[in-house]
Design an enzyme around this catalytic site. Structure first.
Site, PDB file in Angstrom:
ATOM      1  N   GLU A 129     -18.964   0.772  25.817  1.00 46.40           N
ATOM      2  CA  GLU A 129     -19.828   0.241  24.757  1.00 46.40           C
ATOM      3  C   GLU A 129     -19.304  -1.085  24.190  1.00 46.40           C
ATOM      4  O   GLU A 129     -20.065  -1.848  23.593  1.00 46.40           O
ATOM      5  CB  GLU A 129     -19.971   1.251  23.614  1.00 46.40           C
ATOM      6  CG  GLU A 129     -20.822   2.475  23.945  1.00 46.40           C
ATOM      7  CD  GLU A 129     -22.303   2.174  23.994  1.00 46.40           C
ATOM      8  OE1 GLU A 129     -22.694   1.178  24.623  1.00 46.40           O
ATOM      9  OE2 GLU A 129     -23.087   2.939  23.409  1.00 46.40           O
ATOM     10  N   THR A 183     -26.776  -5.149  19.936  1.00 49.42           N
ATOM     11  CA  THR A 183     -26.131  -4.237  18.981  1.00 49.42           C
ATOM     12  C   THR A 183     -25.087  -5.010  18.184  1.00 49.42           C
ATOM     13  O   THR A 183     -24.920  -4.785  16.985  1.00 49.42           O
ATOM     14  CB  THR A 183     -25.481  -3.069  19.748  1.00 49.42           C
ATOM     15  OG1 THR A 183     -26.492  -2.432  20.508  1.00 49.42           O
ATOM     16  CG2 THR A 183     -24.862  -2.059  18.808  1.00 49.42           C
TER      17      THR A 183
END
Ligand code: HSE
Length: 312
Positions: A129, A183
């Protein structure tokens, strides 16, 4: 073992108040990752499917690539060929990067016969991530690996508890087609410090979501989902039309609505015995599109985690 194929589900995370701690696997879309051991050295990545042109094939900038680098560091010197077939649009708030990372973690565990448990796999997948979010948040990778509803109740050390998918709960979603936010951007605008009164509010709201998930009670989930006073008020400013879509969801019978993960997807919870999730998603789509944001609407349910489709 020479080759593995894994399918990992889309996920929603935060569910309103549970920033970086709540995640839920959805039977909405899936990424498929095929991994082959090769005689050569290094990692070759190929990406196809939805949004493939926006995804780097350089291992350290690719979520699956980062997971593979981590496995090679721990489990030996193999060459790897990784093919990612994207079913989940990147940058949508539906755990697209997480699903690729989760599938790679589960796949390499099988290929290397590493016998890691779901928590170990989640920890490795969360490192993937970093490629998209800048930090190793674990909510979406955990949901994609464990399936059902997960709570990341500690980051140091990483600790996760998982519950089976709630029954008799439906979700209506709208996924914008033309908003590109990373993000990283959606995290950069968040406050670094939070008032105690807001923390108290969100703890109460998180408890409602948790109770609702465990009891399969959409009313409790909705009540909690609607009461994030820390993240949603800040992040929603990135998405014009958010308040209108949320209002359309509630007015058409949804019990709660919020951003899915970092957005721009908006997710609403519905009691299928009282309300048509199809109608809710239609109303949400009309509201987003009235703001000039073209989107697709969906209805889905909670589901199980990543699955090995083939191992040879
Ligand atoms: N919990 C993460 C966030 C999910 O909200 O930034 C990112 O998709």
């Amino acid at each position: 073992m020479e080759k593995v194929i894994v399918q990992a589900p889309a996920t929603t995370s935060n569910l309103g108040p549970g920033f970086d701690i709540h995640g839920l696997a959805l039977d909405l879309m899936y990424d498929i990752v095929e991994i082959v051991k090769t005689n050569g050295k290094g990692i070759q990545i190929e990406v196809e499917g939805v949004g493939a042109n926006r995804i780097s094939t350089i291992p350290k900038y690719n979520t699956a690539g980062r997971v593979a680098l981590e496995f090679l560091k721990r489990y030996g010197k193999y060459g790897l060929k990784i093919k990612i077939i994207k079913g989940i649009p990147p940058g949508s708030g539906l755990g697209s990067s997480a699903a690729s990372a989760a599938a790679t973690s589960v796949g390499l565990n099988a290929l290397f016969q590493a016998k890691l448990n779901n928590l170990d796999l989640t920890e490795i997948a969360s490192k993937g991530e970093v490629a998209s979010a800048g930090v190793a948040h674990a909510d979406q990778v955990a949901a994609s690996i464990y399936g059902g509803f997960i709570i990341v109740y500690s980051y140091k050390p990483l600790s996760v508890i998982a519950f089976p998918p709630p029954r008799n709960v439906e979700f209506a979603l709208v996924v914008p087609q033309n908003i590109e936010k990373t993000t990283k951007q959606a995290r950069a605008i968040l406050p670094k410090k939070v008032a105690l009164s807001n923390v108290i509010n969100n703890l109460g709201a998180c408890s409602l979501v948790t109770a609702g998930m465990i009891l399969s009670n959409p009313e409790l989930i909705g009540l909690g989902m609607n009461n994030d006073c820390i993240i949603e008020p800040v992040r929603s400013s990135l998405y014009p039309g958010f308040m209108k879509v949320k209002a359309a969801a509630i007015n058409s019978g949804a019990l709660g609505a919020t951003l899915s993960g970092a957005g721009p997807t908006i997710i609403a919870v519905v009691n299928p015995f009282k309300t048509s999730a199809q109608e809710v998603s239609k109303a949400m789509k009309e509201a987003y599109e009235s703001e000039g944001i073209m989107c697709k609407s969906y209805v889905c349910h909670a589901t199980t985690g990543a699955k090995i489709i083939n191992l040879t």
